[in-house]
Design a protein around this motif. Structure first.
Motif, mmCIF file in Angstrom:
data_model
loop_
_atom_site.group_PDB
_atom_site.id
_atom_site.type_symbol
_atom_site.label_atom_id
_atom_site.label_comp_id
_atom_site.label_asym_id
_atom_site.label_seq_id
_atom_site.Cartn_x
_atom_site.Cartn_y
_atom_site.Cartn_z
ATOM 1 N N THR A 187 -38.400 -0.016 -20.142
ATOM 2 C CA THR A 187 -37.311 0.029 -21.593
ATOM 3 C C THR A 187 -37.389 -1.380 -22.028
ATOM 4 O OG1 THR A 187 -36.458 1.125 -19.833
ATOM 5 C CG2 THR A 187 -34.779 -0.320 -20.972
ATOM 6 N N LEU A 188 -37.750 -2.807 -21.242
ATOM 7 C CA LEU A 188 -37.880 -4.369 -21.390
ATOM 8 C C LEU A 188 -39.061 -3.907 -22.209
ATOM 9 C CD1 LEU A 188 -35.631 -5.977 -21.181
ATOM 10 C CD2 LEU A 188 -35.547 -4.037 -19.914
ATOM 11 N N GLU A 189 -40.105 -3.332 -22.400
ATOM 12 C CA GLU A 189 -42.057 -4.007 -22.701
ATOM 13 C C GLU A 189 -41.837 -3.077 -24.465
ATOM 14 O OE1 GLU A 189 -44.868 -2.592 -20.240
ATOM 15 O OE2 GLU A 189 -44.867 -4.242 -19.410
ATOM 16 N N ARG A 190 -40.655 -2.820 -24.523
ATOM 17 C CA ARG A 190 -40.801 -2.081 -25.949
ATOM 18 C C ARG A 190 -40.485 -2.895 -26.882
ATOM 19 N NH1 ARG A 190 -36.819 1.159 -27.661
ATOM 20 N NH2 ARG A 190 -37.094 2.757 -28.543
ATOM 21 N N GLY A 191 -41.259 -3.232 -27.947
ATOM 22 C CA GLY A 191 -40.914 -4.492 -28.720
ATOM 23 C C GLY A 191 -39.232 -4.311 -29.497
#
Length: 204
Positions: free
Chosen positions: A92-96
């Motif tokens: 979730t948090l590594e998505r741009g």
């Protein structure tokens, strides 16, 4: 002829514009007029969708929660609970797009009004999390086990975001830190409290 209501994707784009404005404004919170102008809306239209300027970030928070629930649902069968939360947090948090959510958290944590919107969105994420967590646990969406798991999943996300924002960790580091702390806490208290004693007064 009445104007077509804005859809979910359109509201998300507006929310991202508003998040950018909050970030650029620093210590001085932007006005509704500034947020509306940055988003290409009139003030009247802005208030049609957002009761307060803080509510303009709600679509961004909701988007992150939807993707978190989806990431949990995509974990392979047999994945243990903490490993599933750890993997879903990282995805979730590594998505741009969700990097905006991380950047804005410093502003959110300093603003009581924004924290309230964030916490309301987090609590309402229970409805999104029930089905994927029930599947993961082999339980039912309405069970107490699933409800507790929803609470832990939300706390995992909140704690991880805090570690990223305040301590500068990346998504993987934050997820591992929260998973480790959760496992240690559970193991420690499991050793101290015999099964079936929850809620009972200690003997003198």
């Amino acid at each position: 002829m009445a104007r077509r209501p804005l859809g979910q994707d359109e509201l998300l784009k507006i929310s991202e514009h508003c998040a950018g404005k909050f970030l650029r404004s620093g210590e001085t919170a932007p006005t509704v007029a500034e947020l509306a102008e940055d988003s290409g809306l009139s003030e009247r239209s802005f208030y049609r969708y957002f009761p307060t300027k803080e509510d303009s970030l709600r679509p961004l928070f909701d988007h992150g929660n939807r993707f978190y629930a989806q990431a949990i649902d995509e974990q392979p069968a047999g994945t243990d609970f903490l490993s599933a939360l750890e993997a879903a947090f990282i995805v979730t948090l590594e998505r741009g797009r969700d990097r905006v959510s991380v950047q804005i958290m410093d502003v959110v944590l300093k603003s009581p009004a924004l924290r309230q919107i964030w916490l309301e969105a987090s609590y309402q994420a229970f409805d999104l999390l029930r089905a994927p967590l029930a599947r993961l646990l082999g339980s039912t969406p309405g069970s107490l086990e699933t409800t507790v798991a929803c609470g832990q999943a939300v706390v995992f996300m909140l704690s991880g975001l805090e570690r990223m924002t305040i301590h500068g960790l990346d998504a993987g580091e934050a997820a591992r830190a929260v998973a480790h702390a959760t496992a240690n806490l559970t193991e420690h208290h499991a050793r101290r409290r015999p099964a079936g004693t929850a809620g009972k007064e200690p003997r003198p």
